[in-house]
Design an enzyme around this catalytic site. Structure first.
Site, PDB file in Angstrom:
ATOM      1  N   ARG A 124      28.527 -22.770  50.296  1.00 34.45           N
ATOM      2  CA  ARG A 124      28.758 -21.664  49.359  1.00 34.45           C
ATOM      3  C   ARG A 124      28.935 -22.142  47.912  1.00 34.45           C
ATOM      4  NH1 ARG A 124      31.809 -19.806  53.901  1.00 34.45           N
ATOM      5  NH2 ARG A 124      30.859 -17.944  54.822  1.00 34.45           N
ATOM      6  N   LYS A 146      20.027 -20.655  36.103  1.00 36.45           N
ATOM      7  CA  LYS A 146      19.135 -19.876  36.956  1.00 36.45           C
ATOM      8  C   LYS A 146      18.476 -20.819  37.950  1.00 36.45           C
ATOM      9  CE  LYS A 146      17.426 -15.691  34.702  1.00 36.45           C
ATOM     10  NZ  LYS A 146      16.216 -15.019  34.187  1.00 36.45           N
ATOM     11  N   GLU A 188       6.920 -23.558  26.008  1.00 36.16           N
ATOM     12  CA  GLU A 188       8.282 -23.027  25.994  1.00 36.16           C
ATOM     13  C   GLU A 188       8.905 -23.156  24.606  1.00 36.16           C
ATOM     14  OE1 GLU A 188       9.926 -21.292  28.094  1.00 36.16           O
ATOM     15  OE2 GLU A 188       8.991 -21.610  30.045  1.00 36.16           O
ATOM     16  N   LYS A 230      18.943 -21.668  23.523  1.00 38.77           N
ATOM     17  CA  LYS A 230      19.194 -21.195  24.878  1.00 38.77           C
ATOM     18  C   LYS A 230      20.683 -21.163  25.199  1.00 38.77           C
ATOM     19  CE  LYS A 230      17.711 -21.068  29.590  1.00 38.77           C
ATOM     20  NZ  LYS A 230      16.726 -21.464  30.600  1.00 38.77           N
ATOM     21  N   GLU A 240      22.311 -12.131  32.691  1.00 41.39           N
ATOM     22  CA  GLU A 240      21.275 -11.171  32.304  1.00 41.39           C
ATOM     23  C   GLU A 240      21.695  -9.734  32.599  1.00 41.39           C
ATOM     24  OE1 GLU A 240      16.498 -10.978  32.988  1.00 41.39           O
ATOM     25  OE2 GLU A 240      17.391 -12.964  32.989  1.00 41.39           O
ATOM     26  N   ARG A 245      19.760 -11.913  27.530  1.00 40.09           N
ATOM     27  CA  ARG A 245      19.082 -13.063  28.123  1.00 40.09           C
ATOM     28  C   ARG A 245      17.657 -12.735  28.538  1.00 40.09           C
ATOM     29  NH1 ARG A 245      21.601 -17.584  32.295  1.00 40.09           N
ATOM     30  NH2 ARG A 245      19.649 -18.682  32.631  1.00 40.09           N
ATOM     31  N   ASN A 249      12.400 -14.219  28.754  1.00 43.47           N
ATOM     32  CA  ASN A 249      11.247 -13.997  29.626  1.00 43.47           C
ATOM     33  C   ASN A 249       9.975 -13.649  28.845  1.00 43.47           C
ATOM     34  OD1 ASN A 249      12.543 -14.369  32.213  1.00 43.47           O
ATOM     35  ND2 ASN A 249      13.588 -12.425  31.860  1.00 43.47           N
ATOM     36  N   HIS A 252       6.620 -14.440  30.328  1.00 41.93           N
ATOM     37  CA  HIS A 252       6.813 -14.787  31.730  1.00 41.93           C
ATOM     38  C   HIS A 252       6.367 -13.697  32.702  1.00 41.93           C
ATOM     39  CE1 HIS A 252       8.974 -18.088  30.002  1.00 41.93           C
ATOM     40  NE2 HIS A 252       9.315 -18.569  31.167  1.00 41.93           N
ATOM     41  N   HIS A 256       4.058 -15.443  35.107  1.00 42.31           N
ATOM     42  CA  HIS A 256       4.413 -15.621  36.521  1.00 42.31           C
ATOM     43  C   HIS A 256       3.370 -14.992  37.437  1.00 42.31           C
ATOM     44  CE1 HIS A 256       9.026 -16.418  35.959  1.00 42.31           C
ATOM     45  NE2 HIS A 256       8.281 -17.475  35.709  1.00 42.31           N
ATOM     46  N   HIS A 269       3.250 -24.377  34.729  1.00 40.55           N
ATOM     47  CA  HIS A 269       4.088 -23.252  34.302  1.00 40.55           C
ATOM     48  C   HIS A 269       3.871 -22.963  32.819  1.00 40.55           C
ATOM     49  CE1 HIS A 269       7.478 -20.541  34.072  1.00 40.55           C
ATOM     50  NE2 HIS A 269       8.013 -21.272  33.104  1.00 40.55           N
TER      51      HIS A 269
END
Length: 366
Positions: A124, A146, A188, A230, A240, A245, A249, A252, A256, A269
């Protein structure tokens, strides 16, 4: 060794430092000791990175009384799968007997995302640190907590927010990268410039040739500038929930979808995100919220650094199908991060599918 730069990510009890510099590996174990994470480093990496960098990391840790155990994963986006993640967790659990372990993510974005996911779910949640070894991961993916894995129908659909305890960016690690990986990281960097810093965009326009020639001083400056941006955004909206935040994206949503449609094989990427930024900028221009001159500057910088500007060997239907599985959809409506100017973006809901289709189709080439 260059002067070490430090950035604090202020998240109350989950705060941590980003340490940046050239040839600073001798400081790694000392930084870990101050954190008191444990005595055994479970290093998740791939064969290539272990060969290039792993021995230096291991020597530094052993010298400072840490036990080290490597866990190797495949060197591709396909490693971010449920099968690989569960296999890692089982292997680590078998090793973790009467030990105080913490995880070290030694690699690029794939290693970082997967390692963070393993750390978030094993027992956990256990401590982990990020040691990013690619331009892209030092700029972006190693920061912010993330973590996740991919499903066949979409990228990062299974994951969590699990902040690292340290991000250790040694710029000299980037010397072993090929030009394609540097270009991928530049995508990026361009993203950060478009969303938050017009001066950074101009800096990239004036200095991208130095970056492509592996000028580590300029690369270090880019890593530092992007990491600061960032860190600030993550501090303001860690999970987010406020929409702040979400601006990270930019590019993205379509990027993606391109990756998923290509089955994570044809594009890095950064290459996919570059294509996504071009499409998003064109959508913004056609909606009347971005001037043509700014749209062209974004496209031209992406082109000049050597990133693709056309989508090859993919079908429009496959890209649009992957788009519907994007996590940013709310109640069936898409959300796009679109630029209003270089250095300023906003989140726009429910962009017409007809416009998205038109722009993406205009980028397709056989």
């Amino acid at each position: 060794m260059s002067k070490i730069k430090k950035i604090k990510v202020n998240l109350a009890k989950k705060s941590y430092e980003i340490i940046i510099g050239k040839r600073i590996i001798s400081h790694f174990a000392k930084s870990l000791k101050r954190l008191n994470l444990g005595t055994t480093a479970a290093i998740i990496s791939n064969k290539r990175i272990r060969k290039n960098i792993g021995s230096k990391i291991e020597a530094n840790l052993n010298k400072n009384s840490f036990l080290v155990k490597f866990f190797e994963i495949p060197d591709s986006e396909m490693a971010k799968s449920a099968k690989v993640a569960l296999g890692l967790i089982k292997t680590i659990a078998s090793f973790d007997v009467k030990r105080r372990i913490f995880i070290v993510a030694l690699g690029g974005g794939v290693v970082g995302d997967l390692s963070g996911y393993v750390a978030a779910t094993y027992k956990r949640g256990i401590a982990y640190v990020q040691v990013p070894t690619t331009f892209l991961s030092q700029i972006d993916s190693s920061i912010g907590g993330k973590v996740g894995i991919d499903l066949e129908i979409g990228k990062n659909l299974v994951g969590a927010f699990h902040q690292p305890r340290l991000v250790f960016s040694d710029i000299s690690f980037l010397s072993s990268l090929d030009l394609r990986q540097i270009r991928s990281g530049l995508a990026e960097a361009i993203k950060y410039a478009v969303i938050k810093d017009k001066n950074l965009f101009e800096f990239l326009e004036n200095n991208y040739t130095k970056i492509l020639k592996f000028n580590l001083d300029v690369i270090e400056e880019i890593v530092f500038k992007c990491s600061k941006i960032k860190a600030k955004i993550v501090e303001e909206d860690e999970q987010e929930e406020k929409g702040i935040r979400t601006i990270l994206n930019f590019g993205h949503t379509i990027g993606h979808a391109i990756e998923a449609a290509a089955n994570y094989k044809f594009y890095t990427h950064g290459e996919a995100i570059g294509l996504g930024m071009i499409c998003s900028s064109e959508i913004a221009y056609r909606l009347g919220i971005l001037e043509l001159s700014s749209c062209l500057r974004i496209k031209n910088l992406i082109s000049r650094v050597g990133l693709p500007t056309q989508i090859k060997n993919l079908k429009l239907s496959d890209i649009l199908s992957a788009l519907t599985h994007d996590k940013k959809f709310i109640f069936g409506k898409n959300r796009f991060v679109l630029p209003n100017a270089i250095g300023k973006v906003k989140v726009y809901p429910d962009i017409p599918l007809k416009l998205i289709s038109f722009v993406v189709k205009s980028r397709l080439s056989s």
